[in-house]
Design an enzyme around this catalytic site. Structure first.
Site, PDB file in Angstrom:
ATOM      1  N   HIS A 203      40.892  47.367  47.802  1.00  0.00           N
ATOM      2  CA  HIS A 203      42.115  46.545  47.764  1.00  0.00           C
ATOM      3  C   HIS A 203      42.285  45.951  49.162  1.00  0.00           C
ATOM      4  O   HIS A 203      41.419  45.240  49.646  1.00  0.00           O
ATOM      5  CB  HIS A 203      43.258  47.461  47.312  1.00  0.00           C
ATOM      6  N   HIS A 242      36.707  39.423  42.215  1.00  0.00           N
ATOM      7  CA  HIS A 242      38.142  39.614  42.017  1.00  0.00           C
ATOM      8  C   HIS A 242      38.428  40.132  40.620  1.00  0.00           C
ATOM      9  O   HIS A 242      37.728  39.762  39.679  1.00  0.00           O
ATOM     10  CB  HIS A 242      38.908  38.306  42.252  1.00  0.00           C
ATOM     11  N   ASP A 293      40.094  38.170  51.345  1.00  0.00           N
ATOM     12  CA  ASP A 293      39.790  39.112  52.420  1.00  0.00           C
ATOM     13  C   ASP A 293      38.520  38.791  53.204  1.00  0.00           C
ATOM     14  O   ASP A 293      38.357  39.268  54.321  1.00  0.00           O
ATOM     15  CB  ASP A 293      39.681  40.533  51.851  1.00  0.00           C
TER      16      ASP A 293
HETATM   17  C1  LIG Z   1      37.624  43.297  43.377  1.00  0.00           C
HETATM   18  C2  LIG Z   1      36.730  44.054  42.400  1.00  0.00           C
HETATM   19  C3  LIG Z   1      37.155  45.528  42.369  1.00  0.00           C
HETATM   20  C4  LIG Z   1      36.897  43.409  41.027  1.00  0.00           C
HETATM   21  O1  LIG Z   1      36.219  44.151  40.142  1.00  0.00           O
HETATM   22  P1  LIG Z   1      35.879  43.682  38.633  1.00  0.00           P
HETATM   23  O2  LIG Z   1      36.242  42.293  38.344  1.00  0.00           O
HETATM   24  O3  LIG Z   1      36.428  44.717  37.777  1.00  0.00           O
HETATM   25  O4  LIG Z   1      34.353  43.649  38.665  1.00  0.00           O
HETATM   26  P2  LIG Z   1      33.427  44.895  38.560  1.00  0.00           P
HETATM   27  O5  LIG Z   1      33.701  45.844  39.686  1.00  0.00           O
HETATM   28  O6  LIG Z   1      33.514  45.455  37.170  1.00  0.00           O
HETATM   29  O7  LIG Z   1      32.026  44.190  38.751  1.00  0.00           O
HETATM   30  C5  LIG Z   1      31.380  43.361  37.801  1.00  0.00           C
HETATM   31  C6  LIG Z   1      29.935  43.169  38.264  1.00  0.00           C
HETATM   32  O8  LIG Z   1      29.921  42.412  39.489  1.00  0.00           O
HETATM   33  C7  LIG Z   1      29.401  43.210  40.549  1.00  0.00           C
HETATM   34  N1  LIG Z   1      30.263  43.022  41.699  1.00  0.00           N
HETATM   35  C8  LIG Z   1      31.602  42.830  41.700  1.00  0.00           C
HETATM   36  N2  LIG Z   1      32.039  42.697  42.947  1.00  0.00           N
HETATM   37  C9  LIG Z   1      30.960  42.819  43.740  1.00  0.00           C
HETATM   38  C10 LIG Z   1      30.787  42.774  45.125  1.00  0.00           C
HETATM   39  N3  LIG Z   1      31.808  42.595  45.941  1.00  0.00           N
HETATM   40  N4  LIG Z   1      29.547  42.936  45.612  1.00  0.00           N
HETATM   41  C11 LIG Z   1      28.482  43.120  44.798  1.00  0.00           C
HETATM   42  N5  LIG Z   1      28.585  43.162  43.460  1.00  0.00           N
HETATM   43  C12 LIG Z   1      29.815  43.020  42.948  1.00  0.00           C
HETATM   44  C13 LIG Z   1      29.506  44.660  40.056  1.00  0.00           C
HETATM   45  O9  LIG Z   1      28.593  45.500  40.688  1.00  0.00           O
HETATM   46  C14 LIG Z   1      29.245  44.486  38.590  1.00  0.00           C
HETATM   47  O10 LIG Z   1      27.876  44.311  38.387  1.00  0.00           O
HETATM   48  P3  LIG Z   1      27.145  44.932  37.101  1.00  0.00           P
HETATM   49  O11 LIG Z   1      27.769  44.222  35.938  1.00  0.00           O
HETATM   50  O12 LIG Z   1      25.723  44.613  37.344  1.00  0.00           O
HETATM   51  O13 LIG Z   1      27.467  46.391  37.113  1.00  0.00           O
HETATM   52  C15 LIG Z   1      35.247  43.957  42.824  1.00  0.00           C
HETATM   53  O14 LIG Z   1      34.825  42.613  42.798  1.00  0.00           O
HETATM   54  C16 LIG Z   1      35.015  44.579  44.176  1.00  0.00           C
HETATM   55  O15 LIG Z   1      34.862  45.806  44.290  1.00  0.00           O
HETATM   56  N6  LIG Z   1      34.985  43.738  45.285  1.00  0.00           N
HETATM   57  C17 LIG Z   1      34.797  44.249  46.602  1.00  0.00           C
HETATM   58  C18 LIG Z   1      36.112  44.771  47.161  1.00  0.00           C
HETATM   59  C19 LIG Z   1      37.075  43.646  47.531  1.00  0.00           C
HETATM   60  O16 LIG Z   1      36.692  42.647  48.110  1.00  0.00           O
HETATM   61  N7  LIG Z   1      38.361  43.868  47.204  1.00  0.00           N
HETATM   62  C20 LIG Z   1      39.425  42.932  47.526  1.00  0.00           C
HETATM   63  C21 LIG Z   1      39.929  42.257  46.288  1.00  0.00           C
HETATM   64  S1  LIG Z   1      41.095  40.974  46.713  1.00  0.00           S
END
Ligand SMILES: CC(C)(COP(=O)(O)OP(=O)(O)OC[C@H]1O[C@@H](n2cnc3c(N)ncnc32)[C@H](O)[C@@H]1OP(=O)(O)O)[C@@H](O)C(=O)NCCC(=O)NCCS
Length: 349
Positions: A203, A242, A293
């Protein structure tokens, strides 16, 4: 009952405060385009809109100045700082100080919110060696956290990122705030729940991790090799992707433009080039876009903030969003209490 891991896509309540990703990539605060607000209004106006549905931030500003001034002279708070600052992360200091100022039912919604924001800003300012005692008339909150010597561009850049951090629907920290509010707890306790939740790297903590990653590469080639290796190892690159936006985070281009405008010396130019390279690789390899971010961390570095103050600045911006959701949830007065899917052992004697 259908189960959705992480509550993805589940409508968990009603709100009039904002819409996130409604037309694919848009962000609106009470109907106003948040990106346009960065061009036409200050953080104080946006904060007043979010709390009181009033785009005139003058009352918000006056309250902030009053409470900020009171904190400067509060011996107890300043004593508490000395005791905890040397051993705690600034996020923990903020959580403690917000707890310490407590809650007063006698205050109006706007007063209670500005008092908490003043405490958060005061903690951030206390880490700044430069003199921050003079508050700017226009960018009051931003100026409280920056040195008196900064340029108008720098003030505007911080003001913009505070606007973009201010509110974002039912994200994890806001939801945590609403869960606490739903038990009829007080504003301070609810905001403390939000602060604890924002600290995590999935987050608010992502801005710190993103800059650490950018800084870990010595040049563009190093970044390319390093990021490809991380992706191969299925590691997450912080600052990308996201939970709601699936095409673009509309806040990211605003922040990126500020970084582009403010980069000055060779080192920051190189870090910006490395960041753009990582952005390019993430698009090519994963079709993932930077969220607020990724360039947000670089912008705050450019404004001379230490990495461990990035999430506290996010707290400052978001405190108004949390407070607005607190008031809305209290009015709704429904206890949030979801069900769990039991996956443990069968009944046993
Ligand atoms: C923000 C976040 C939690 C959203 O999650 P989400 O939409 O539920 O997406 P998921 O975590 O289910 O990921 C979906 C796919 O994309 C990949 N992915 C998502 N974000 C990624 C990232 N930052 N880096 C690498 N791969 C990523 C996942 O590994 C997953 O791959 P898979 O289908 O091969 O397993 C996720 O993108 C993340 O962890 N980002 C990094 C943390 C971050 O920047 N947070 C600030 C948010 S404002």
């Amino acid at each position: 009952m259908e189960y959705s891991p992480g509550l993805r896509g589940v409508i968990a309540g009603e709100t009039k405060i904002s819409t996130v990703g409604m037309e694919g990539t848009s962000l609106r605060y009470r109907g106003y385009d948040a990106i346009k607000l960065t061009e036409t209004h200050t953080y104080e106006d946006a904060a007043s809109l979010i709390i009181s549905d009033d785009l005139d931030g003058s009352e918000f500003t006056n309250n902030f100045i009053k409470y900020y001034g009171e904190l400067t002279n509060d011996k107890d708070i300043n004593k508490l700082f000395v005791e905890i600052k040397s051993r705690l992360h600034p996020m923990d200091v903020i959580r403690t100080v917000v707890s310490y100022i407590g809650d007063s039912d006698k205050n109006s919604d706007l007063e209670s919110t500005t008092k908490i924001l003043a405490a958060v800003s005061y903690v951030i300012a206390s880490y700044n060696d430069n003199d921050t005692s003079e508050l700017d008339q226009e960018y009051t909150v931003a100026s409280s956290m920056l040195s008196n010597k900064v340029s108008t561009d720098e003030l505007q850049a911080l003001d913009d990122i505070l606007i973009l951090y201010a509110e974002h629907g039912f994200n994890a920290s806001t939801f945590a705030t609403r869960v606490t509010a739903s038990t009829r707890s007080d504003l301070t306790s609810s905001i403390v729940s939000g602060i604890g939740t924002l600290k995590g790297e999935l987050h608010g903590g992502a801005n710190e991790r993103a800059v650490e990653l950018i800084n870990s590469f010595k040049d563009i080639n190093d970044a390319e090799t390093g990021v490809l290796k991380m992706l191969k190892e299925k590691k997450k690159i912080m600052g990308f992707g996201h939970g709601v936006y699936k095409i673009q985070d509309p806040r990211s281009p605003v922040v990126k433009r500020w970084v582009e405008k403010l980069v000055s010396d060779d080192d920051s130019k190189l870090r910006f080039e490395i960041a753009k390279k990582i952005d390019e690789i993430m698009d090519k390899e994963k079709k993932l876009f930077p969220n607020v971010d990724f360039y947000g961390g670089l912008l705050l570095s450019e404004l001379d903030f230490d990495v461990n103050l990035f999430t506290p600045i996010f707290v400052a911006g978001r405190s108004v969003g949390w407070a607005a959701h607190y008031f809305e949830q209290r009015e709704d007065d429904t206890l949030i209490r979801p069900a769990a899917k039991y996956i443990g052992v069968e009944e046993r004697d």
